[in-house]
Design a protein around this motif. Structure first.
Motif, PDB file in Angstrom:
ATOM      1  N   PHE A   1       0.808  -1.217   0.000  1.00 18.32           N
ATOM      2  CA  PHE A   1       0.000   0.000   0.000  1.00 18.32           C
ATOM      3  C   PHE A   1       0.835   1.258   0.000  1.00 18.32           C
ATOM      4  O   PHE A   1       0.432   2.280   0.529  1.00 18.32           O
ATOM      5  CB  PHE A   1      -0.956   0.041   1.202  1.00 18.32           C
ATOM      6  CG  PHE A   1      -1.825  -1.160   1.307  1.00 18.32           C
ATOM      7  CD1 PHE A   1      -2.494  -1.646   0.204  1.00 18.32           C
ATOM      8  CD2 PHE A   1      -1.974  -1.821   2.504  1.00 18.32           C
ATOM      9  CE1 PHE A   1      -3.309  -2.761   0.298  1.00 18.32           C
ATOM     10  CE2 PHE A   1      -2.781  -2.930   2.604  1.00 18.32           C
ATOM     11  CZ  PHE A   1      -3.446  -3.396   1.496  1.00 18.32           C
TER      12      PHE A   1
ATOM     13  N   ASN B   1       1.748   3.243  -2.491  1.00 16.97           N
ATOM     14  CA  ASN B   1       1.508   4.261  -3.509  1.00 16.97           C
ATOM     15  C   ASN B   1       0.086   4.796  -3.532  1.00 16.97           C
ATOM     16  O   ASN B   1      -0.327   5.427  -4.498  1.00 16.97           O
ATOM     17  CB  ASN B   1       1.832   3.679  -4.894  1.00 16.97           C
ATOM     18  CG  ASN B   1       3.282   3.271  -4.994  1.00 16.97           C
ATOM     19  OD1 ASN B   1       4.148   3.998  -4.536  1.00 16.97           O
ATOM     20  ND2 ASN B   1       3.539   2.108  -5.567  1.00 16.97           N
ATOM     21  N   PHE B   2      -0.682   4.559  -2.495  1.00 11.30           N
ATOM     22  CA  PHE B   2      -2.083   4.974  -2.511  1.00 11.30           C
ATOM     23  C   PHE B   2      -2.215   6.480  -2.467  1.00 11.30           C
ATOM     24  O   PHE B   2      -3.037   7.062  -3.147  1.00 11.30           O
ATOM     25  CB  PHE B   2      -2.809   4.340  -1.324  1.00 11.30           C
ATOM     26  CG  PHE B   2      -4.293   4.527  -1.361  1.00 11.30           C
ATOM     27  CD1 PHE B   2      -4.950   5.161  -0.333  1.00 11.30           C
ATOM     28  CD2 PHE B   2      -5.036   4.070  -2.443  1.00 11.30           C
ATOM     29  CE1 PHE B   2      -6.320   5.318  -0.358  1.00 11.30           C
ATOM     30  CE2 PHE B   2      -6.403   4.235  -2.465  1.00 11.30           C
ATOM     31  CZ  PHE B   2      -7.048   4.861  -1.429  1.00 11.30           C
TER      32      PHE B   2
ATOM     33  N   ASN C   1       3.646   2.797   5.098  1.00  7.94           N
ATOM     34  CA  ASN C   1       3.954   1.440   4.654  1.00  7.94           C
ATOM     35  C   ASN C   1       3.960   0.463   5.815  1.00  7.94           C
ATOM     36  O   ASN C   1       3.340  -0.598   5.775  1.00  7.94           O
ATOM     37  CB  ASN C   1       5.327   1.401   3.974  1.00  7.94           C
ATOM     38  CG  ASN C   1       5.376   2.201   2.696  1.00  7.94           C
ATOM     39  OD1 ASN C   1       4.353   2.585   2.164  1.00  7.94           O
ATOM     40  ND2 ASN C   1       6.572   2.454   2.217  1.00  7.94           N
TER      41      ASN C   1
ATOM     42  N   LEU D   1      -7.903  -0.745  -1.477  1.00  7.54           N
ATOM     43  CA  LEU D   1      -6.602  -1.233  -1.911  1.00  7.54           C
ATOM     44  C   LEU D   1      -6.533  -2.733  -1.680  1.00  7.54           C
ATOM     45  O   LEU D   1      -6.968  -3.223  -0.637  1.00  7.54           O
ATOM     46  CB  LEU D   1      -5.488  -0.558  -1.128  1.00  7.54           C
ATOM     47  CG  LEU D   1      -5.191   0.901  -1.458  1.00  7.54           C
ATOM     48  CD1 LEU D   1      -4.048   1.407  -0.591  1.00  7.54           C
ATOM     49  CD2 LEU D   1      -4.831   1.053  -2.915  1.00  7.54           C
TER      50      LEU D   1
ATOM     51  N   SER E   1      -3.966  -6.125  -1.671  1.00  6.58           N
ATOM     52  CA  SER E   1      -2.580  -6.591  -1.634  1.00  6.58           C
ATOM     53  C   SER E   1      -2.545  -8.094  -1.429  1.00  6.58           C
ATOM     54  O   SER E   1      -3.303  -8.639  -0.620  1.00  6.58           O
ATOM     55  CB  SER E   1      -1.821  -5.901  -0.502  1.00  6.58           C
ATOM     56  OG  SER E   1      -0.507  -6.382  -0.409  1.00  6.58           O
TER      57      SER E   1
ATOM     58  N   LYS F   1      -8.297  -1.381  -6.182  1.00  7.47           N
ATOM     59  CA  LYS F   1      -7.059  -1.043  -6.848  1.00  7.47           C
ATOM     60  C   LYS F   1      -5.977  -1.990  -6.366  1.00  7.47           C
ATOM     61  O   LYS F   1      -5.734  -2.106  -5.161  1.00  7.47           O
ATOM     62  CB  LYS F   1      -6.659   0.402  -6.534  1.00  7.47           C
ATOM     63  CG  LYS F   1      -5.324   0.825  -7.147  1.00  7.47           C
ATOM     64  CD  LYS F   1      -4.972   2.255  -6.763  1.00  7.47           C
ATOM     65  CE  LYS F   1      -3.613   2.682  -7.314  1.00  7.47           C
ATOM     66  NZ  LYS F   1      -3.256   4.075  -6.914  1.00  7.47           N
TER      67      LYS F   1
ATOM     68  N   GLN G   1      -2.488  -3.209  -5.332  1.00  5.34           N
ATOM     69  CA  GLN G   1      -1.275  -2.564  -4.837  1.00  5.34           C
ATOM     70  C   GLN G   1      -0.083  -3.472  -5.083  1.00  5.34           C
ATOM     71  O   GLN G   1      -0.093  -4.640  -4.685  1.00  5.34           O
ATOM     72  CB  GLN G   1      -1.404  -2.268  -3.345  1.00  5.34           C
ATOM     73  CG  GLN G   1      -0.137  -1.735  -2.711  1.00  5.34           C
ATOM     74  CD  GLN G   1       0.249  -0.366  -3.248  1.00  5.34           C
ATOM     75  OE1 GLN G   1      -0.620   0.446  -3.523  1.00  5.34           O
ATOM     76  NE2 GLN G   1       1.534  -0.122  -3.382  1.00  5.34           N
TER      77      GLN G   1
END
Length: 238
Positions: free
Chosen positions: A2, A4-5, A18, A116, A118, A234, A236
């Protein structure tokens, strides 16, 4: 995870985000259980104490907004869980959801509609050492301790993860987390085999402590705690 959110790329703010997200996803297991092997299902409530180590009002504000001071975890017997930040700020976490079948973690911020996503099969930190710690009384129980020291290569810093857990109480099946490698979650649950009663993350930027205040064993409805079917997502990249 995560990283670049948000558009903000500043250090140490990005570094803190991070670590915090990865930590929040894993911070609720730890123990040995020799009784029933039926995996615990129910709701776990923790008080949260966050202590910044840097005299930077931006970091203090982010930590307060993101976390609040109370977390409620809805844990299913299959290992899936929803972690709700009950009183986080407008820009804070609303919830994190881990799907044990897909080995995916979903993060939802209050200020954003997009979740997000991952994958948890890859670890974002490097193992350095582990050790058992003396017992500490938590929630009226003498709890053995366990510590993992690691290195975060993305942010070039050391991290210490400490857990205190009960013995012969709530059981968590380690096989549900065999593919949750990030932040050594698979090792933690293999060691612990139960919800942790206290956890501490120590990083260069802050210390965050979770301590159990309530345990409710009950059956949960997976549909009510999962990710909405049509929620925008989205991916990640770690």
């Amino acid at each position: 995870m995560f990283s670049n959110f948000d558009s903000d790329k500043e250090q140490p703010l990005t570094m803190m985000k991070n670590i915090l997200l990865a930590l929040l996803s894993i911070c609720f297991f730890g123990c040995s259980n020799f009784g029933s092997k039926e995996s615990f299902e129910g709701v776990l409530t923790y008080k949260v104490i966050v202590t910044p180590k840097i005299d930077d009002p931006r970091i203090s504000k982010i930590l307060s907004e993101r976390n609040g001071n109370l977390v409620r975890i809805h844990l299913l017997a299959d290992g899936s869980f929803r972690k709700e930040h009950v009183n986080s700020g407008a820009s804070g976490f609303e919830y994190l959801y881990f799907d044990s079948k897909e080995s995916k973690l979903y993060a939802k911020f209050r200020s954003k509609d997009t979740l997000l996503v991952s994958k948890t099969v890859e670890n974002t930190i490097m193992f350095e050492s582990q050790k058992d710690l003396p017992k500490q009384k938590v929630f009226g129980t003498d709890c053995p301790g366990y510590r993992i020291d690691a290195f975060d290569p993305i942010n070039a810093q050391k991290i210490a993860l400490t857990y205190y857990f009960p013995e012969n109480k709530e059981y968590v099946d380690p096989k549900n987390y065999a593919y949750y490698k990030d932040f050594f979650y698979d090792l933690i649950v293999a060691k612990a085999k139960a919800p942790y009663y206290k956890s501490i993350l120590d990083s260069n930027l802050f210390t965050i402590t979770y301590e159990i205040v309530k345990i409710e064993a009950k059956k949960l409805d997976k549909k009510s705690i999962g990710v909405p079917a049509n929620a925008p997502t989205k991916i990640q990249i770690n």
